[in-house]
Design a protein around this motif. Sequence first.
Motif: not given
Length: 508
Positions: A126-138
């Motif tokens: 899903d293309q969501v801006d929230l990945v900007v902050g939580f993209g480091v969640v493994s």
Amino acid sequence: MKDIDRRLFMKLAGAAGCALVLRPDLSFAGEIDNISIAWMTDPVTWDPNQRLSPDPQSILKTVFDQPLDQTPDLTLVPSVVTEWKLADDGLSLHVKLRDDVKFSDGTPLTAEDFAYTYHQRFVKGDQVDLVVGFGVVSDIEVISPTEAVMRFSKPFPTAAQWLAFSASYIVSKAYAEKVGIQGMQTNPMGSGPYMLKEYKRDSRIVLIRRDDYWGEKPSIKQLTFEIIPDPTARLAALESGTVDIAMELSIRDVKRLQKSGNFNAIANPIARIIYVTIRADGTFADRNIRLAAAHAVDKKLLSKAFFGGEAATIDFPTVPGMPGSPKNSSFAYDPAKSKELLAASGYSTDKPVTLSMATTNGQFPGDYDMARAIVTMWEKVGIKANLTVITEAQWYELNASGKLPDASLFVWENGTGDPELFTGHMFNEEMPFATYRTPEVTARVKPLFSEPNYEKRIKGYEELNAYLIDEGAIIPLVQAIQTIGYRKGLTLTPWANGWIRPFAIKSA
């Protein structure tokens, strides 16, 4: 806005990381059938994780819940998440959730929904801006329906702040998988205090209160947002009685309303800055031109002309009282210096350098007129700017495609107050918000995102901010002032992040 001290920011950094205080008491004397608010822009999407832009957040937060909440001065408090603990190495965050939260379709909100929102959505593409902050969640380990552990690929010292920040809303896994991303964009379903009753894009949003809401219920039964981009029209709607509250009026109109005796009005300094973005390429590849443009802007005059002198001028991308500002450092208004710098690059008032500039019109009070004033200031030293008007949504689109003009007047929200959400996201070229993109700046800022030591991290941002101003990489102008006019018979408590909360609107 109250100054936010180091103790608060240590809390925000998750150093203690625990349940703090209960939701602030916002009890109401009586119910209100309907409140109408004249608002600036419609949400681009109803998918609450998709955009980080500030203005839709007050609307989205009526329909969706965030894991953590904030008091008016931005102190973190429990919400759906009741307890949280950041590991000493910053590589994990342990959270506990309430067991009585339900989405508006009656299904329970569990740790599975939490894991889906902050990890699984990204994994499935899903293309969501929230990945900007939580993209480091493994990974997110679901221990029970009310307990989970977030694991990070690198230290994430601001994880707790992000759980209360823009676009950080918990969505229903079952609903998202049922309707798909297109359905999420058009048909919102959350666990917040309101449900969408009626919607006409770019015109009107009607929300009705959920009587089965898990938390404290606002007194407003029906909440209506009238989308009115023009500030003059918003004022007219208030004065005619069409709406009860009008947002982002001119400071002149706020002062007039305060004196009228017929309305209430406030000017609320918030955790946003108004600034001029600079591109590192094109015309502004020349450092002399960048610095000349910065020295030519009289910030005090802008504050006086557009905010009655109430907006604090700023020399760095932060607001007074928040960490990250270099000590004993400032940037001078010096048009003579501007001319000297331009002359060194072969330009003058007789032979001006030409550049492009964009601005919004009506996104915040006086934005277009402020941009024109800056253009005039530049002309006096030998910079000719061709001004164009764009929307906030267009700004994001142009920046993402590399087509943003050399300069743009913009507003930046930082609801956490931490410098990562100011300087960090403005200048990390891997983020979608950076305009001044250079390997040198990115090399300075990226390590700060993973620095678990609070003092070392803040010191790093102080040094980075000093470097950015010395390079002319940004032109900070003033702390944003949120202006609100509202009818007699109401009281309203403003939030330092600029959000309007239904819980804080009461009958007088």
